[in-house]
Design a protein around this motif. Sequence first.
Motif, PDB file in Angstrom:
ATOM      1  N   TYR A  55       0.826  -1.218   0.000  1.00  0.00           N
ATOM      2  CA  TYR A  55       0.000   0.000   0.000  1.00  0.00           C
ATOM      3  C   TYR A  55       0.863   1.273   0.000  1.00  0.00           C
ATOM      4  N   ALA A  56       1.832   1.285   0.919  1.00  0.00           N
ATOM      5  CA  ALA A  56       2.585   2.536   1.125  1.00  0.00           C
ATOM      6  C   ALA A  56       3.905   2.577   0.364  1.00  0.00           C
ATOM      7  N   GLY A  57       4.400   1.403  -0.042  1.00  0.00           N
ATOM      8  CA  GLY A  57       5.732   1.315  -0.633  1.00  0.00           C
ATOM      9  C   GLY A  57       6.721   0.906   0.461  1.00  0.00           C
ATOM     10  N   ILE A  58       7.612  -0.008   0.133  1.00  0.00           N
ATOM     11  CA  ILE A  58       8.509  -0.549   1.157  1.00  0.00           C
ATOM     12  C   ILE A  58       9.403   0.538   1.746  1.00  0.00           C
ATOM     13  N   LEU A  89      11.535 -11.118   2.797  1.00  0.00           N
ATOM     14  CA  LEU A  89      12.130 -11.084   4.145  1.00  0.00           C
ATOM     15  C   LEU A  89      13.608 -10.707   4.079  1.00  0.00           C
ATOM     16  N   LYS A  90      14.316 -11.228   3.087  1.00  0.00           N
ATOM     17  CA  LYS A  90      15.742 -10.879   2.935  1.00  0.00           C
ATOM     18  C   LYS A  90      15.896  -9.374   2.736  1.00  0.00           C
ATOM     19  N   LYS A  91      15.033  -8.807   1.917  1.00  0.00           N
ATOM     20  CA  LYS A  91      15.093  -7.364   1.638  1.00  0.00           C
ATOM     21  C   LYS A  91      14.828  -6.571   2.923  1.00  0.00           C
ATOM     22  N   GLY A  96      16.856  -3.279   7.884  1.00  0.00           N
ATOM     23  CA  GLY A  96      17.000  -3.004   9.313  1.00  0.00           C
ATOM     24  C   GLY A  96      15.944  -3.584  10.237  1.00  0.00           C
ATOM     25  N   TYR A  97      15.082  -4.469   9.740  1.00  0.00           N
ATOM     26  CA  TYR A  97      14.136  -5.139  10.649  1.00  0.00           C
ATOM     27  C   TYR A  97      14.950  -6.017  11.605  1.00  0.00           C
ATOM     28  N   SER A  98      14.577  -6.010  12.887  1.00  0.00           N
ATOM     29  CA  SER A  98      15.308  -6.883  13.825  1.00  0.00           C
ATOM     30  C   SER A  98      14.550  -8.175  14.077  1.00  0.00           C
ATOM     31  N   ALA A 121      18.148 -19.819   9.443  1.00  0.00           N
ATOM     32  CA  ALA A 121      19.584 -19.868   9.132  1.00  0.00           C
ATOM     33  C   ALA A 121      20.039 -18.524   8.573  1.00  0.00           C
ATOM     34  N   TYR A 122      19.239 -17.967   7.673  1.00  0.00           N
ATOM     35  CA  TYR A 122      19.593 -16.693   7.038  1.00  0.00           C
ATOM     36  C   TYR A 122      19.534 -15.540   8.038  1.00  0.00           C
ATOM     37  N   ALA A 123      18.435 -15.491   8.788  1.00  0.00           N
ATOM     38  CA  ALA A 123      18.221 -14.351   9.703  1.00  0.00           C
ATOM     39  C   ALA A 123      19.212 -14.368  10.867  1.00  0.00           C
ATOM     40  N   HIS A 124      19.407 -15.531  11.461  1.00  0.00           N
ATOM     41  CA  HIS A 124      20.295 -15.601  12.628  1.00  0.00           C
ATOM     42  C   HIS A 124      21.731 -15.210  12.288  1.00  0.00           C
ATOM     43  N   LYS A 125      22.153 -15.534  11.085  1.00  0.00           N
ATOM     44  CA  LYS A 125      23.496 -15.137  10.644  1.00  0.00           C
ATOM     45  C   LYS A 125      23.645 -13.614  10.684  1.00  0.00           C
TER      46      LYS A 125
END
Length: 293
Positions: A55-58, A89-91, A96-98, A121-125
């Motif tokens: 809706y708002a743009g990322i 999610l990678k983006k 800066g999402y925690s 695996a990706y996020a925890h790294k």
Amino acid sequence: MLVHIGKLINRHMLGKYAVPAFNTQDLETTLGIVRAAQAQKAPIIIQTSVGALEYAGIEELVGLIKTEARQARVPIALHQDHCHDFNLLKKLIDLGYSSVMIDASHLPYKENLKLTKQVVAYAHKRGVWVQAELGRILGNEDWQNVKSGEDLMTDPDQAADFVAQTRIDTLAVAVGSMHGIPIDPRIKKVLTTLREHIDLKRLAAIRQKVKIPLVVHGASGVPDAQLRAAIKFNVAVFNIDTDLRVAFNKALRANLKKNPQIYDPRKLLAPATDALQKVAEHKLKVLKTSNQI
Ligand code: G3H
Ligand code: ZN
């Protein structure tokens, strides 16, 4: 200030108070939420849905939330709500999402496990927390519409296995609350009086087997006493969107009706933002988040 979610959710607060994760998609909602947190001296999570980002743009929405959070006098963490798109999610992690939620609860158990493990695996790294969902939360949310049935509730044994295998940081459980509010098709009205129910027995059974913080989605419409009772069973986060929207809508409609001469959007929207803030402040009191900074 903008903080990592780990600063807000930890074993010290478990069972004592909870932090609301408020959804936003626009400036007014974001302002109302942040003002509520400041007025109540409360830590909060601000979360975006996939629909809100569309809706708002990322960049626009994330930029807005981060700016407001950085300027706030209370700690605010940024979290992505229900998402089954790993690339998105990678983006968001890069932005800066925690904390992010991989919601593969619509998939068979083994596939939910597999995708959740990949995201962990990706996020925890990168030092980012992951929330996943087991069972299915009733109601309408973005791309999913889940209809009622007891078998959709989270099974405590399966939850223990899921957490052990995936090593997620928080678990969204299906314990009876619903997303959104149903619309009565005959009168085309939202059923704002509907009271939802949390199955506290099931929650207690899950708490016995799962030691990580639990998340209750669909917390709008749940009576205050039930929200408060659920805190004891390690529910650290309650997701709240609809109650804010309803308050905003109600105030906006009343203002439009009462003042048809107003054409300045700021004057139309300000009372709605205030009404939303009031509801957010009430939730912070109910969840005992007030004065927790
Ligand atoms: O993920 C978002 C929430 O679960 C919203 O729940 O519709 O009851 O406010 P709600
Ligand atoms: Zn939800």
